[in-house]
Design an enzyme around this catalytic site. Structure first.
Site, PDB file in Angstrom:
ATOM      1  N   CYS A  74       0.969  -1.286   0.086  1.00 55.49           N
ATOM      2  CA  CYS A  74       0.154   0.014   0.064  1.00 55.49           C
ATOM      3  C   CYS A  74       0.947   1.146   0.024  1.00 55.49           C
ATOM      4  CB  CYS A  74      -0.773  -0.104   1.385  1.00 55.49           C
ATOM      5  SG  CYS A  74      -1.853   1.440   1.622  1.00 55.49           S
ATOM      6  N   CYS A 189      -1.013   3.469  -6.428  1.00 58.77           N
ATOM      7  CA  CYS A 189      -1.827   2.847  -5.366  1.00 58.77           C
ATOM      8  C   CYS A 189      -1.818   1.424  -6.032  1.00 58.77           C
ATOM      9  CB  CYS A 189      -3.022   3.692  -5.503  1.00 58.77           C
ATOM     10  SG  CYS A 189      -4.631   2.742  -4.468  1.00 58.77           S
TER      11      CYS A 189
END
Ligand code: DGL
Length: 278
Positions: A74, A189
């Site tokens: 992440c 992302c």
């Protein structure tokens, strides 16, 4: 010796893009996938609160699963909390995911690169420092998307995504300047690669979409101790599991995880998220 898993962590389903590459490179490893769905979306959190939330959560995750390595799949978390995690838990190797600005700067022909990320990642000093260090000769546009991570979550659960909404989110990435055009978009992302086909379809012109998942998996592999031959072929490798911090994944989330060969953990990881979301 017990079989210590590789822990892959994200706020939701995005880390599965890294898990699928990791599995290709490490078919003999056991994985624990942690979706902090109670905290999703990370892009909206204030920095200090998100940082202490993740560091606190890892105390329990490390105790409970004792991973050989933890992959923070992440960008929004890694650009904020990697250093704090390493300081708090020095015995665990952490692999992070940060915007692939360096490879983009090396590969661009037009000199125009866009970084598509959550608003949190775009705001980070870490991201600005990467640009200063590696891309000072390149024009970098930072695009903070409010909705793409949630669109990717919905797409993975329900199988449907509104293409016009995807188009609207990616359109600021496309820059024309002095007869040149953006030629690389960094997918900063881990949720976004799931929408790559829709992005290609709705983009105003073709670009390279940089997905760092494979490099992250390679980095993780390089940090693991080689397995002994006997362990590699043992039948003792347990099932891969999915942990939802909410403790209450809906049916769609369960089905999705099962489709990835992950079995939902019965017991929730207790986490207090009663703070932090602005
Ligand atoms: N998958 C996460 C990332 O790589 C973020 C999604 C979110 O929680 O907003 O940044």
């Amino acid at each position: 010796m017990t079989d210590r898993p590789v822990l892959v962590f994200d706020s939701g389903v995005g880390g599965l893009t890294v898990l699928r590459e990791a599995r290709v490179l490490m078919p003999d490893r056991r994985f624990v996938y942690v979706a902090d769905d109670a905290g999703f979306p990370y892009g909206a959190w204030a920095e200090e609160a998100l940082s202490s939330h993740i560091v606190t959560l890892f105390r329990e995750l490390l105790e409970k699963y004792d991973p050989e390595i933890a992959v923070i799949a992440c960008n929004t978390a890694s650009t904020l909390v990697l250093a704090a995690l390493r300081a708090a838990y020095p015995d665990t190797p952490f692999v992070g995911t940060v915007p692939a600005i360096k490879p983009a700067a090396e590969r661009t022909h037009s000199g125009l690169v866009s970084v598509l990320a959550t608003p949190g990642t775009v705001r980070r000093q870490y991201t600005r420092d990467l640009i200063d260090e590696w891309a000072s000769k390149v024009h970098v546009r930072l695009v903070g998307s409010e909705n793409l991570a949630a669109l990717a979550e919905a797409y993975m659960r329900d199988g449907f995504v509104d293409e016009e909404a995807v188009k609207a989110e990616i359109s600021p990435c496309f820059v024309e300047m002095d007869g040149r055009r953006t030629d690389i978009v960094v997918l900063a992302c881990t949720h976004y690669p799931f929408l790559a086909n829709r992005m290609r379809k709705t983009a105003p012109w073709p670009v390279d979409w940089l997905d760092p998942a494979e490099s992250i998996a390679r980095r993780a592999l390089s940090l693991l101790r080689p397995r002994r031959r006997r362990d590699m072929f043992a039948n003792s490798v347990g099932a891969d599991i999915a942990v939802f911090t909410s403790g209450a994944p809906d049916n769609a989330a369960r089905r999705l995880m099962q489709g990835f060969g992950l079995y939902p953990e019965k017991q929730a990881v207790s986490v207090d998220i009663g703070y932090g979301i602005p």
